[in-house]
Design an enzyme around this catalytic site. Structure first.
Site, PDB file in Angstrom:
ATOM      1  N   ARG A   1      41.806  26.000  40.288  1.00  0.00           N
ATOM      2  CA  ARG A   1      42.318  26.265  38.949  1.00  0.00           C
ATOM      3  C   ARG A   1      43.284  25.167  38.511  1.00  0.00           C
ATOM      4  NH1 ARG A   1      45.595  29.859  38.547  1.00  0.00           N
ATOM      5  NH2 ARG A   1      45.897  30.348  40.751  1.00  0.00           N
TER       6      ARG A   1
ATOM      7  N   LYS B   1      39.936  34.469  36.633  1.00  0.00           N
ATOM      8  CA  LYS B   1      41.381  34.653  36.528  1.00  0.00           C
ATOM      9  C   LYS B   1      41.834  34.723  35.069  1.00  0.00           C
ATOM     10  CE  LYS B   1      42.587  34.963  40.862  1.00  0.00           C
ATOM     11  NZ  LYS B   1      42.854  36.289  41.427  1.00  0.00           N
TER      12      LYS B   1
ATOM     13  N   HIS C   1      47.568  42.640  41.166  1.00  0.00           N
ATOM     14  CA  HIS C   1      46.900  41.620  41.973  1.00  0.00           C
ATOM     15  C   HIS C   1      46.981  42.086  43.423  1.00  0.00           C
ATOM     16  CE1 HIS C   1      46.670  37.203  43.475  1.00  0.00           C
ATOM     17  NE2 HIS C   1      45.480  37.714  43.334  1.00  0.00           N
TER      18      HIS C   1
ATOM     19  N   SER D   1      48.696  34.079  49.524  1.00  0.00           N
ATOM     20  CA  SER D   1      47.755  33.418  50.419  1.00  0.00           C
ATOM     21  C   SER D   1      48.350  33.258  51.820  1.00  0.00           C
ATOM     22  CB  SER D   1      47.431  32.044  49.819  1.00  0.00           C
ATOM     23  OG  SER D   1      46.364  31.489  50.498  1.00  0.00           O
TER      24      SER D   1
ATOM     25  N   LYS E   1      46.274  39.504  53.713  1.00  0.00           N
ATOM     26  CA  LYS E   1      45.835  40.552  52.776  1.00  0.00           C
ATOM     27  C   LYS E   1      44.361  40.896  52.984  1.00  0.00           C
ATOM     28  CE  LYS E   1      45.242  39.582  48.338  1.00  0.00           C
ATOM     29  NZ  LYS E   1      45.259  39.498  46.870  1.00  0.00           N
ATOM     30  N   THR E   2      43.511  39.858  53.041  1.00  0.00           N
ATOM     31  CA  THR E   2      42.072  40.098  53.210  1.00  0.00           C
ATOM     32  C   THR E   2      41.789  40.723  54.572  1.00  0.00           C
ATOM     33  OG1 THR E   2      41.696  38.158  51.847  1.00  0.00           O
ATOM     34  CG2 THR E   2      39.800  39.010  53.030  1.00  0.00           C
TER      35      THR E   2
ATOM     36  N   ASP F   1      40.824  42.192  45.240  1.00  0.00           N
ATOM     37  CA  ASP F   1      41.731  41.280  44.529  1.00  0.00           C
ATOM     38  C   ASP F   1      42.395  41.822  43.260  1.00  0.00           C
ATOM     39  OD1 ASP F   1      42.832  38.615  44.517  1.00  0.00           O
ATOM     40  OD2 ASP F   1      41.572  38.185  42.795  1.00  0.00           O
TER      41      ASP F   1
ATOM     42  N   ARG G   1      34.393  28.427  48.376  1.00  0.00           N
ATOM     43  CA  ARG G   1      34.405  29.847  48.011  1.00  0.00           C
ATOM     44  C   ARG G   1      33.004  30.445  48.002  1.00  0.00           C
ATOM     45  NH1 ARG G   1      39.313  32.676  46.538  1.00  0.00           N
ATOM     46  NH2 ARG G   1      40.894  31.102  46.201  1.00  0.00           N
TER      47      ARG G   1
END
Length: 670
Positions: free
Chosen positions: A188, A333, A352, A370, A374-375, A389, A454
């Site tokens: 991004r 996003k 988020h 990051s 979390k994942t 997400d 990704r």
């Protein structure tokens, strides 16, 4: 030898049955022939020959027409049947209105179908003229005389064909996923994102220091919109996706994405919620439209532009324009930012976060920047995945905003993350990965193009995904921090004010590169654990979160997945197995029953014992041999929290400012 006579024509391989056991030379099965009665010609599978006169005609027989998938608008009466032609027409009018230029009042004439399939065009074209009488205006340009073909809501198979045929860098990998390239931009561009500041948004949105919102005016937005729409209208064909955001039917948003690349269309097909043919039929006018002209740069001499990339949001017009970047994540996003604006207006909280649910219906939200896990921690085989997400928390409970997952692929392996590994199959978009030219096996450790590789896939590709992606009100709100200073406890139970304080702070600590010895950990703060996407002031989201937690009896937790027994370099990272045990104890509710002690400086409540976790690590001071170094590191981190919070401390909530003071008091005290 009569049986071997060649005057008939039917051959067959007989494995046995003839005099020498059916074996011919070299022991191979011998060819036997059987004469068919009354049939002098050899036929394998007799069938009448095809009716087609040409190869093209033969190909057209191969594809059968799909059911209608077109918006219906303004039906007369309850039972009025809309003809297929009329429905097509209404849909094209809706898309034509989306693509109309502001200054010229007309866009190109839009027709359905791929220009490469010439045979299909004429009938729409004639019928199009038949219905519309374009009054010639003085501002007519050549673009009003041309046809732009609309490729509407194509399926993954159709999009694969388009990508491979027309887009350089599109390949099918060994697992069946589509490898694509996003061009020069592989992530991004937050500094190139602009939001229109008008009378409404000037008061509503968060502007200024610390805010992700950089202003632009309406006029500049329209200049960029014109540039994007002109570019899209100049093409022979554009892709149009009509899809939904948010699985909660009461708060669903209809989005239309107009793009020039099959890759972008497939990406959004995966990431948004896919409508059923019935839902598409009465889709009508979208609530929000994206014009993705990412291959085309913006004009750098336009006011407010700082580069040839621009991602522009206009909340009044409900439009988003993308110029100068082909990175697909901008669309995802960008829509998330829009939800952060639209949802709180309806008293729905946008978050988020990851979200999963236990077999008993207990829902947990996971927040974390990051590298905090979390994942890893929200992917749990004993629990259902609601989403990875983006979520909403409304009066009905939680719901996923998206219809897919966008997973990081760097160093991905089947052992470490089997769910993501197995989701990379036909229909999945792989961005900027490197693969073997011949075998097409992807090398996930290769960052030649970018480290930000990704995969985008529909959420149904995850075996324990809960479809529809909704759940009851959360029981636990888990804030994850990877603390490289090594002073935060492995787990703390938070009061509501503390939950707000740590939610607004959004802390984690990154470890700088270690080429020249050990470096200082770098504290990172991202408001609401997603500062790049929030539109209102962080305290507004925090107040909504606390209110919902209070109303539905949810508990807040701060979990440190970072270091213990010293800062990075001297201590050790807390074992994942221990963190998992802590998370399990939160889910099961046993951690609520534990005895608690209070820490100094941060004033956190820490449990004195958790099954399966060594009790000495629960209070970090026990794990440091140098107690003075511990105290210094603790005060240092406390100071960083205080400094970061200054931006928010000056912001008054409500008239009496009581809430601000309450949140401030929940921070470090020394």
């Amino acid at each position: 030898m009569a049986e071997n006579g060649m005057e008939n024509g039917e051959f067959s391989f007989a494995a046995n049955g003839s005099t020498n056991g059916g074996k011919g030379r070299n022991g191979l099965a011998k060819i036997q022939t059987h004469k068919k009665k009354g049939d002098e010609i050899c036929h394998d599978d007799s069938a009448a020959p095809v009716k087609a006169q040409t190869i093209d005609e033969l190909h057209s027989l191969q594809r059968k027409k799909s059911a209608p998938t077109t918006p219906i608008k303004g039906m007369q009466g309850g039972f009025a049947a809309v003809s297929e032609e009329e429905r097509q027409n209404q849909q094209l009018q809706s898309i034509s209105a989306s693509l109309a230029s502001l200054t010229r009042e007309t866009g190109p004439k839009v027709v359905k179908g791929d220009p490469a399939r010439k045979t299909e065009t004429p009938k729409h074209v004639t019928h199009h003229h038949h219905h519309h009488h374009y009054a010639p205006t003085l501002s007519t340009s050549d673009s009003a005389l041309k046809f732009t073909h609309i490729l509407y809501n194509l399926s993954p198979g159709e999009l694969y064909e388009q990508a491979i045929k027309y887009e350089k860098g599109s390949f099918i990998t060994a697992s069946g996923a589509l490898a694509t390239l996003s061009g020069a931009k592989t992530g991004r561009s937050p500094r190139d994102k602009r939001v229109v500041k008008d009378e409404t948004t000037a008061d509503e949105l968060w502007w200024g220091k610390g805010s992700p919102n950089i202003e632009m005016d309406e006029h500049t937005f329209l200049v960029n919109r014109e540039r994007a729409v002109d570019y899209l209208c100049s093409l022979d064909k554009v892709f149009v996706n009509d899809q939904f955001l948010n699985w909660d039917p009461n708060h669903r948003i209809k989005v239309r994405i107009v793009s020039a690349r099959a890759y972008h269309s497939l990406f959004m097909h995966n990431m948004c919620i896919r409508p059923t043919p019935d839902e598409l039929e009465d889709f009508g006018t979208p609530d929000f439209t994206i014009y993705n002209a990412g291959q085309f740069p913006c004009n750098r001499y336009t006011h407010y532009m700082t580069s040839s990339t621009s991602i522009d949001l206009n909340l009044a017009r409900r439009e988003m324009v993308i110029l100068g970047t082909q990175y697909a994540g901008e669309m995802k996003k960008g829509l998330f930012s829009v939800m952060h604006y639209l949802m709180p207006k309806r008293q729905v909280l946008s978050l988020h976060s990851g979200c999963n649910m236990g077999k008993n219906g207990d829902v947990a939200l996971f927040f974390g920047l990051s590298g905090t896990g979390k994942t890893t921690l929200s992917t749990d085989h004993n629990r259902y995945l609601i989403g990875d997400d983006e979520h909403c928390w409304s009066e009905n409970g939680v719901s996923n905003i998206e219809g897919g997952c966008y997973a990081k692929c760097i160093d991905l392996s089947g052992e470490k993350e089997p769910d993501i590994w197995n989701a990379i199959k036909f229909g999945t978009v792989l961005e900027n990965v490197v693969f073997d030219e011949h075998s097409r096996d992807v090398d996930y450790s290769d960052k030649s193009v970018t480290e930000n590789t990704r995969a985008a896939y529909p959420i149904e590709y995850i075996p324990n995904a809960k479809i529809p992606c909704v759940g009851p009100h959360p029981k636990n709100v888990i804030l994850l921090a990877c603390d490289a200073f090594g002073v935060l406890p492995p787990v703390s139970k938070l009061s509501l004010a503390q939950t707000m304080y740590h939610f607004i702070s959004g802390y984690t600590a990154l470890v700088a590169g270690t080429e020249d010895g050990i470096k200082e950990p770098q504290a990172t703060f991202s408001a609401c654990f997603g500062a790049a996407f929030i539109m209102l002031h962080p305290t507004k989201y925090a107040a909504m979160l606390a209110e919902k937690m209070r109303k539905h009896g949810a508990t807040g937790w701060l979990v440190n997945t970072g270091w213990s027994g010293g800062s990075y370099g001297s201590g050790n990272r807390i074992k994942l197995a221990y963190t998992r045990k802590i998370i399990d104890a939160i889910h099961s509710g046993t951690l609520l029953e534990a005895n608690y002690a209070k820490t100094e400086v941060f004033g956190l409540n820490i449990p004195t014992g958790i099954e399966g976790v060594p009790s000495e690590i629960l209070d970090p001071i026990n794990t440091w041999s140098d107690k003075k170094a511990y105290k210094d590191a603790l005060l240092k981190l406390g100071g960083l929290f205080k400094k970061n919070f200054e931006v928010f401390a000056n912001y008054k909530i409500g008239t009496d400012n009581k809430l601000t003071e309450e949140i401030l008091a929940a921070g470090p005290n020394f």
